[in-house]
Design a protein around this motif. Structure first.
Motif, PDB file in Angstrom:
ATOM      1  N   MET A   3       0.842  -1.191   0.000  1.00  0.00           N
ATOM      2  CA  MET A   3       0.000   0.000   0.000  1.00  0.00           C
ATOM      3  C   MET A   3       0.881   1.246   0.000  1.00  0.00           C
ATOM      4  SD  MET A   3      -3.187   0.843   2.455  1.00  0.00           S
ATOM      5  CE  MET A   3      -2.648   1.928   3.726  1.00  0.00           C
ATOM      6  N   GLY A   4       0.503   2.238  -0.808  1.00  0.00           N
ATOM      7  CA  GLY A   4       1.160   3.539  -0.823  1.00  0.00           C
ATOM      8  C   GLY A   4       0.148   4.611  -0.442  1.00  0.00           C
ATOM      9  N   PHE A   5       0.581   5.613   0.310  1.00  0.00           N
ATOM     10  CA  PHE A   5      -0.320   6.650   0.808  1.00  0.00           C
ATOM     11  C   PHE A   5       0.349   8.009   0.623  1.00  0.00           C
ATOM     12  CE2 PHE A   5      -1.581   9.454   4.283  1.00  0.00           C
ATOM     13  CZ  PHE A   5      -2.954   9.428   4.157  1.00  0.00           C
ATOM     14  N   LYS A   6      -0.382   8.968   0.053  1.00  0.00           N
ATOM     15  CA  LYS A   6       0.097  10.342  -0.094  1.00  0.00           C
ATOM     16  C   LYS A   6      -1.010  11.293   0.333  1.00  0.00           C
ATOM     17  CE  LYS A   6       3.240   9.651  -3.957  1.00  0.00           C
ATOM     18  NZ  LYS A   6       3.550  10.023  -5.335  1.00  0.00           N
ATOM     19  N   ALA A   7      -0.620  12.361   1.022  1.00  0.00           N
ATOM     20  CA  ALA A   7      -1.585  13.389   1.422  1.00  0.00           C
ATOM     21  C   ALA A   7      -0.959  14.760   1.187  1.00  0.00           C
ATOM     22  CB  ALA A   7      -1.984  13.229   2.870  1.00  0.00           C
ATOM     23  N   HIS A   8      -1.689  15.643   0.549  1.00  0.00           N
ATOM     24  CA  HIS A   8      -1.275  17.023   0.323  1.00  0.00           C
ATOM     25  C   HIS A   8      -2.383  17.921   0.858  1.00  0.00           C
ATOM     26  CE1 HIS A   8       2.004  15.708  -2.231  1.00  0.00           C
ATOM     27  NE2 HIS A   8       1.148  14.880  -2.790  1.00  0.00           N
ATOM     28  N   ILE A   9      -1.998  18.895   1.666  1.00  0.00           N
ATOM     29  CA  ILE A   9      -2.973  19.767   2.304  1.00  0.00           C
ATOM     30  C   ILE A   9      -2.765  21.192   1.817  1.00  0.00           C
ATOM     31  CG2 ILE A   9      -3.797  20.693   4.497  1.00  0.00           C
ATOM     32  CD1 ILE A   9      -2.691  18.091   5.778  1.00  0.00           C
ATOM     33  N   ILE A  10      -3.869  21.848   1.461  1.00  0.00           N
ATOM     34  CA  ILE A  10      -3.837  23.261   1.103  1.00  0.00           C
ATOM     35  C   ILE A  10      -4.919  23.938   1.938  1.00  0.00           C
ATOM     36  CG2 ILE A  10      -5.401  22.974  -0.858  1.00  0.00           C
ATOM     37  CD1 ILE A  10      -3.772  25.222  -2.240  1.00  0.00           C
ATOM     38  N   GLY A  11      -4.610  25.113   2.489  1.00  0.00           N
ATOM     39  CA  GLY A  11      -5.615  25.748   3.322  1.00  0.00           C
ATOM     40  C   GLY A  11      -5.196  27.109   3.829  1.00  0.00           C
ATOM     41  N   LEU A  12      -6.015  27.635   4.711  1.00  0.00           N
ATOM     42  CA  LEU A  12      -5.818  28.948   5.314  1.00  0.00           C
ATOM     43  C   LEU A  12      -5.870  28.816   6.831  1.00  0.00           C
ATOM     44  CD1 LEU A  12      -8.301  30.944   3.082  1.00  0.00           C
ATOM     45  CD2 LEU A  12      -5.819  30.914   2.871  1.00  0.00           C
ATOM     46  N   LYS A  13      -5.065  29.645   7.503  1.00  0.00           N
ATOM     47  CA  LYS A  13      -5.098  29.700   8.959  1.00  0.00           C
ATOM     48  C   LYS A  13      -5.338  31.144   9.373  1.00  0.00           C
ATOM     49  CE  LYS A  13      -2.210  27.098  11.403  1.00  0.00           C
ATOM     50  NZ  LYS A  13      -0.955  26.513  11.941  1.00  0.00           N
ATOM     51  N   GLY A  14      -6.189  31.327  10.344  1.00  0.00           N
ATOM     52  CA  GLY A  14      -6.413  32.639  10.936  1.00  0.00           C
ATOM     53  C   GLY A  14      -5.999  32.577  12.392  1.00  0.00           C
ATOM     54  N   VAL A  15      -5.128  33.499  12.807  1.00  0.00           N
ATOM     55  CA  VAL A  15      -4.547  33.450  14.155  1.00  0.00           C
ATOM     56  C   VAL A  15      -4.725  34.797  14.843  1.00  0.00           C
ATOM     57  CG1 VAL A  15      -2.432  33.059  15.451  1.00  0.00           C
ATOM     58  CG2 VAL A  15      -2.833  31.779  13.367  1.00  0.00           C
ATOM     59  N   TYR A  16      -5.032  34.752  16.140  1.00  0.00           N
ATOM     60  CA  TYR A  16      -5.083  35.971  16.956  1.00  0.00           C
ATOM     61  C   TYR A  16      -4.017  35.844  18.047  1.00  0.00           C
ATOM     62  CZ  TYR A  16      -6.559  39.649  20.076  1.00  0.00           C
ATOM     63  OH  TYR A  16      -6.573  40.769  20.854  1.00  0.00           O
ATOM     64  N   TYR A  17      -3.032  36.744  18.022  1.00  0.00           N
ATOM     65  CA  TYR A  17      -1.986  36.776  19.038  1.00  0.00           C
ATOM     66  C   TYR A  17      -2.443  37.697  20.163  1.00  0.00           C
ATOM     67  CZ  TYR A  17       0.960  34.550  15.585  1.00  0.00           C
ATOM     68  OH  TYR A  17       1.473  33.663  14.674  1.00  0.00           O
ATOM     69  N   SER A  91      -6.367  20.011  14.288  1.00  0.00           N
ATOM     70  CA  SER A  91      -5.978  20.640  13.022  1.00  0.00           C
ATOM     71  C   SER A  91      -5.225  19.603  12.214  1.00  0.00           C
ATOM     72  CB  SER A  91      -5.134  21.894  13.313  1.00  0.00           C
ATOM     73  OG  SER A  91      -4.907  22.618  12.132  1.00  0.00           O
ATOM     74  N   THR A  92      -4.132  19.992  11.559  1.00  0.00           N
ATOM     75  CA  THR A  92      -3.353  19.021  10.794  1.00  0.00           C
ATOM     76  C   THR A  92      -2.652  18.022  11.701  1.00  0.00           C
ATOM     77  OG1 THR A  92      -1.531  20.586  10.736  1.00  0.00           O
ATOM     78  CG2 THR A  92      -2.984  20.518   8.812  1.00  0.00           C
ATOM     79  N   ALA A  93      -2.341  18.413  12.922  1.00  0.00           N
ATOM     80  CA  ALA A  93      -1.755  17.503  13.912  1.00  0.00           C
ATOM     81  C   ALA A  93      -2.310  17.880  15.284  1.00  0.00           C
ATOM     82  CB  ALA A  93      -0.246  17.624  13.914  1.00  0.00           C
TER      83      ALA A  93
END
Length: 103
Positions: A3-17, A91-93
């Motif tokens: 088995m082979g597995f690939k994942a590509h993620i594209i997205g946006l993050k909004g952060v408040y410091y 989230s992603t992790a």
């Protein structure tokens, strides 16, 4: 089976410091945020020639999907050009630790 597995993620993050709001130490900057993205997932399976009587897998095959996330974290500045940061959330992790360099 192979088995082979690939994942590509594209997205946006909004952060408040909010370090200034909490009046934290000058080198500490806590934050919270949300993310929205799409995970492009590819799974390839190749059956081997030898057949065996194995129990079926109980896991769900991964698929491409829209991702939503919320997280909290903090940046700790070592100097003006280097900072470490960590995030925890959904989230992603679940847990993420990284180094940030300013060139």
């Amino acid at each position: 089976a192979h088995m082979g597995f690939k994942a590509h993620i594209i997205g946006l993050k909004g952060v408040y410091y909010f370090g200034k709001l909490l009046k934290t130490a000058k080198n500490l900057d806590p934050y919270a945020g949300k993310s929205l993205g799409y995970n492009f997932t590819t799974v390839k399976r190749r059956q081997l020639e030898v057949q065996t009587n194995l129990d079926p897998q109980l896991s769900i095959a991964p698929s491409s999907r829209i991702m939503f996330g919320i997280y909290a974290g903090a940046r700790i500045f070592i100097n003006n050009k280097v900072a470490f940061f960590g995030e925890i959330g959904i989230s992603t992790a679940i847990l993420q630790v990284e180094v940030s360099l300013k060139l």
